[in-house]
Each structure stands twice: as structure tokens, then as C-alpha cells.
Design an enzyme around this catalytic site. Structure first.
Site, PDB file in Angstrom:
ATOM      1  N   ASP A   1       0.903  -1.171   0.179  1.00  0.00           N
ATOM      2  CA  ASP A   1       0.036  -0.015   0.152  1.00  0.00           C
ATOM      3  C   ASP A   1       0.984   1.304  -0.044  1.00  0.00           C
ATOM      4  OD1 ASP A   1      -2.283   1.462   0.108  1.00  0.00           O
ATOM      5  OD2 ASP A   1      -2.616   1.334   2.441  1.00  0.00           O
ATOM      6  N   HIS A   2       0.637   2.154  -0.802  1.00  0.00           N
ATOM      7  CA  HIS A   2       1.259   3.432  -0.832  1.00  0.00           C
ATOM      8  C   HIS A   2       2.864   3.429  -0.755  1.00  0.00           C
ATOM      9  CE1 HIS A   2      -2.091   6.003  -0.574  1.00  0.00           C
ATOM     10  NE2 HIS A   2      -2.677   5.261   0.390  1.00  0.00           N
TER      11      HIS A   2
ATOM     12  N   GLU B   1      -1.701   6.221  -8.745  1.00  0.00           N
ATOM     13  CA  GLU B   1      -2.637   7.201  -8.017  1.00  0.00           C
ATOM     14  C   GLU B   1      -2.249   8.271  -8.778  1.00  0.00           C
ATOM     15  OE1 GLU B   1      -3.387   7.085  -4.088  1.00  0.00           O
ATOM     16  OE2 GLU B   1      -4.032   9.516  -3.944  1.00  0.00           O
TER      17      GLU B   1
ATOM     18  N   GLY C   1      -8.196   7.899   7.254  1.00  0.00           N
ATOM     19  CA  GLY C   1      -8.339   8.052   8.689  1.00  0.00           C
ATOM     20  C   GLY C   1      -9.803   8.372   9.118  1.00  0.00           C
TER      21      GLY C   1
ATOM     22  N   SER D   1     -13.078   3.777   4.399  1.00  0.00           N
ATOM     23  CA  SER D   1     -13.832   3.450   5.656  1.00  0.00           C
ATOM     24  C   SER D   1     -15.026   4.031   5.562  1.00  0.00           C
ATOM     25  CB  SER D   1     -12.808   3.516   6.727  1.00  0.00           C
ATOM     26  OG  SER D   1     -12.076   2.437   6.902  1.00  0.00           O
TER      27      SER D   1
ATOM     28  N   ASN E   1     -10.232   0.383  -0.667  1.00  0.00           N
ATOM     29  CA  ASN E   1      -9.136   0.239   0.563  1.00  0.00           C
ATOM     30  C   ASN E   1      -9.880   0.552   1.590  1.00  0.00           C
ATOM     31  OD1 ASN E   1      -7.583  -0.146  -1.545  1.00  0.00           O
ATOM     32  ND2 ASN E   1      -6.073   1.329  -0.846  1.00  0.00           N
TER      33      ASN E   1
HETATM   34  P1  13P Z   1      -9.311   4.424   5.457  1.00  0.00           P
HETATM   35  O1  13P Z   1      -8.279   5.256   6.218  1.00  0.00           O
HETATM   36  O2  13P Z   1     -10.389   5.298   5.144  1.00  0.00           O
HETATM   37  O3  13P Z   1      -9.605   3.133   5.950  1.00  0.00           O
HETATM   38  O4  13P Z   1      -8.331   4.341   4.021  1.00  0.00           O
HETATM   39  C1  13P Z   1      -7.348   3.107   4.139  1.00  0.00           C
HETATM   40  C2  13P Z   1      -6.562   3.494   2.870  1.00  0.00           C
HETATM   41  O5  13P Z   1      -7.021   4.000   1.859  1.00  0.00           O
HETATM   42  C3  13P Z   1      -5.524   2.609   2.845  1.00  0.00           C
HETATM   43  O6  13P Z   1      -4.518   2.798   1.524  1.00  0.00           O
HETATM   44  O1  G3H Z   2      -2.448   4.712   3.829  1.00  0.00           O
HETATM   45  C1  G3H Z   2      -3.104   4.497   4.668  1.00  0.00           C
HETATM   46  C2  G3H Z   2      -3.332   3.417   5.491  1.00  0.00           C
HETATM   47  O2  G3H Z   2      -4.463   3.350   6.295  1.00  0.00           O
HETATM   48  C3  G3H Z   2      -1.955   2.841   6.357  1.00  0.00           C
HETATM   49  O3  G3H Z   2      -1.738   3.515   7.286  1.00  0.00           O
HETATM   50  O4  G3H Z   2       0.631   4.255   7.377  1.00  0.00           O
HETATM   51  O5  G3H Z   2      -0.588   4.405   9.590  1.00  0.00           O
HETATM   52  O6  G3H Z   2      -0.005   1.944   8.291  1.00  0.00           O
HETATM   53  P1  G3H Z   2      -0.379   3.413   7.991  1.00  0.00           P
HETATM   54 ZN    ZN Z   3      -4.577   4.749   0.667  1.00  0.00          ZN
END
Ligand code: 13P
Ligand code: G3H
Ligand code: ZN
Length: 342
Positions: free
Chosen positions: A83-84, A142, A187, A223, A263
């Protein structure tokens, strides 16, 4: 079965007209909650780890947790996604570790905070596509930026995705999936009132889907921040301010218009913390970690099951045979990076 390519899960989701939740993990209980939910609903699964998660859990622990997941839940096709990713180096190390999918988030510079320009994003994402497709690994890019700052990710500023740029970006990079910014944030604090389709800029998804009907779109920050989870957490001493997330019905609208990956991280965090706070309050004399981690795992499983059912992936785990990464390499070579889904 071994971990499968995320591209295959998304192609199958496109064929079936459903979305697949991508849930973040940092530890054993989260992996178990998601896999158990996938088994109980017979769903394909995407498990994703941020850079922060890889650091927290340690790469080798994460790798073996995922190996255990594929052994214990061998009937569930599951993809492991970075992720990211903030740089080609992060994506390369994820691929080396065995991830079957990576996100090169070139919407931000390597510090994962400063918004990047289009030329940088195209260049860095295309570079990762060449590297990853050579190993059969899926790439998500993205375009546009989300709001909110989650640990180390995010500029805090929202820049909505420009549909013209989206078309050019997909053509020039060859990404398998495109994350779009439609006004959501990472968040718990996304909106100060219940969002409607204007506040959520659902029209951006519709326009991109019209112009790129075979592209797999990704919604980050998805979320729903359910009121009952926030209320439970606050009832037992939490301090979450009034807030709104992304309504499930809007995600379902997105799924009708090409969204294939959704996500979700925050909802699992809220569920786990609420359950732990409740357990602490109910029996302050207990000190066995299993006493509070078990209800936390159960609460996360409940959220994941509900999302798997709502996104439509439930019932689809057994629809297809997994394609090996070697076969994906062959297909990328034969058909060029831009595989079609029809
Ligand atoms: P949320 O914070 O809405 O759960 O998003 C998670 C997300 O986009 C992880 O990449
Ligand atoms: O990118 C957002 C996800 O919720 C992951 O969060 O970097 O705190 O693990 P994190
Ligand atoms: Zn994200």
C-alpha cells in the site's frame, strides 16, 4: 494455493461486476480476521501492508504470516499488496519479499507528503510497471491526492483527479489499476456531515469509467466510520469527535462504474480498539492478552464480512484457477502492458 496476482482478482471482479475490499494489516490478528471473513463468505481477498506496517511487523514476520494464511486458507485466492509505495525502491523490496502487487504512489514525492507533478508521476510509475510486470506483479498508480495524514502518508491537501489526465496516465504508464481522488481522506475524519454524491465527486469516477471502460479503478480512504463503532469506542472512554466516512451505498455506486478495489483500514482499527476498550472496562482484573485480542479479532472479522458482502465479492472465491506469476509475465510480454479485461 500460493499468493495470486492482484491483476487476476481485479480482472475476475470486472467480469463479475463486483468490487474487492483491500484491508490493511500490521499483525497476526488482522490477518486472521480477514482470512476468516473470506472463508466464511467464500471471498477472494486482498491484504495490503503499508511501509509503516512492514516496519512495525518486520518484513520476514509479515512474509511468514502470509505464507501461513495461504496454507491454512488454501481455498481462498489472496493477493498481497504494497500500500502507498513511495519509491521504486520500496516497490522493488516488496516484490523481492513476495508481494504479488505494488502501489507506486507517484502522486506524492518520495517523502510521501509533497504533491508531485504529472511528469514525475508518469515517469516513476512507468518505471515500476516495467520492473513489476517483468516479475508478473501487478501495479496500482494514483492520480490526484487524498486528504488526511495517516502516519507517514499524505500531504493533507485534496487534489481531485482530472479525467483527461487519467486517460493519458493509464495509456503512458500501463498500470493495472488506477487510484482516483474523489474527495476522501485517510483516517477517521473524512467529512463533517454525511457526504452526498457531490461532496464525494462520484461524477469523476463515472467520467473516467466512460472514457476508460476496462480500467480497474481504486477508491482509497473508503472506511465508512460506522456510528455504532464510534459510539462503542466512546462509551468505553474513547474520544472520537463527530465524523462521517464514505457510505457503503456510495461505494456500491462506484463499483457499478469500474471501481474494483476498495481500501479499508480505519474501520478495522475502530472495531478492534472499541472491543479492547470494552474488554478492559468490563474486567479490569484480567491481564491475559487473549482476553482482549480475541474480541478485537472477532470485531474486525465482523466488519470485513459485512464489507465483503456489500462489495459483492462474497461467493466468488472458487470461480477461477489461479494464474501463476510466470504466466502473468508471459501475458504481459505477449499482449503488452495494457492487458484488456474483456
Ligand atoms: P481508510 O483510512 O478510510 O480506511 O483508508 C485506507 C486506505 O486508503 C489505505 O490505503
Ligand atoms: O495509507 C493509509 C493506510 O491506512 C495505512 O496507514 O501508514 O498508518 O499504516 P499506516
Ligand atoms: Zn490509501
Amino acid at each position: 494455493m500460493p499468493l495470486v496476482s492482484m491483476r487476476q482478482l481485479l480482472d475476475e471482479a470486472a467480469k463479475g461486476g463486483y468490487g474487492v475490499g483491500a484491508f490493511n494489516v500490521n499483525n497476526l490478528e488482522q490477518v486472521q480476521a480477514i482470512m476468516e471473513a473470506a472463508r466464511e463468505t467464500n471471498s477472494p481477498a486482498i491484504i495490503q501492508a503499508s511501509r509503516g506496517a512492514r516496519k512495525y511487523a518486520n518484513d520476514r514476520f509479515l512474509y511468514h504470516l502470509m505464507q501461513a494464511a495461504t496454507e491454512v486458507y488454501s481455498e481462498i485466492p489472496v493477493a498481497l499488496h504494497q500500500d502507498h509505495g513511495n519509491s521504486p525502491e520500496t516497490c522493488r523490496s516488496a516484490i523481492e519479499l513476495g508481494f504479488t502487487s505494488v502501489m507506486m504512489d507517484g502522486s506524492l514525492m518520495e517523502d510521501a507528503k509533497t504533491p508531485a507533478d504529472f511528469a514525475y508521476n508518469v515517469r516513476v510509475t512507468h518505471h515500476v510497471v516495467e520492473m513489476a510486470h517483468g516479475r508478473g506483479v501487478t501495479v496500482e498508480g494514483e492520480l490526484g491526492t487524498l486528504g488526511g495524514i495517516e502516519d507517514d502518508v499524505g500531504s493533507g491537501e485534496i487534489h481531485l483527479t482530472d479525467p483527461d489526465q487519467a486517460v493519458e496516465f493509464v495509456e503512458r504508464t500501463g498500470v493495472d489499476a488506477l487510484a482516483v481522488a474523489i474527495g476522501t481522506s485517510h483516517g477517521a475524519y473524512k467529512f463533517t456531515k454525511e457526504p452526498d454524491r457531490e461532496l464525494l465527486a462520484m461524477s469523476i469516477i463515472e467520467e473516467i469509467n466512460q472514457r476508460l471502460p476496462t480500467a480497474h479503478l481504486v477508491m482509497h480512504g473508503s472506511s465508512s466510520v460506522p456510528k455504532e463503532l464510534v459510539d462503542l469506542l466512546n462509551r468505553y472512554g474513547g474520544e472520537i469527535r463527530p465524523t462521517w466516512g464514505v457510505p457503503v451505498r456510495e461505494i456500491q455506486e462506484g463499483i457499478k462504474h469500474g471501481v474494483r478495489k476498495v481500501n479499508v483500514d480505519t474501520d478495522l482499527r475502530l472495531a478492534a480498539t472499541g472491543a479492547i476498550r470494552k474488554a478492559f472496562a468490563e474486567d479490569p482484573g484480567e491481564f491475559d492478552p487473549r482476553y482482549y485480542l480475541k474480541p478485537a479479532r472477532e470485531a474486525m472479522k465482523k466488519v470485513v464480512k459485512a464489507r465483503m458482502e456489500a462489495f459483492g465479492q462474497a461467493g466468488h472465491a472458487g470461480d477461477y484457477e489461479p494464474i501463476s506469476l510466470e504466466e502473468m509475465v508471459r501475458r504481459y510480454k505477449e499482449e503488452g502492458h495494457l492487458l484488456t479485461t474483456t
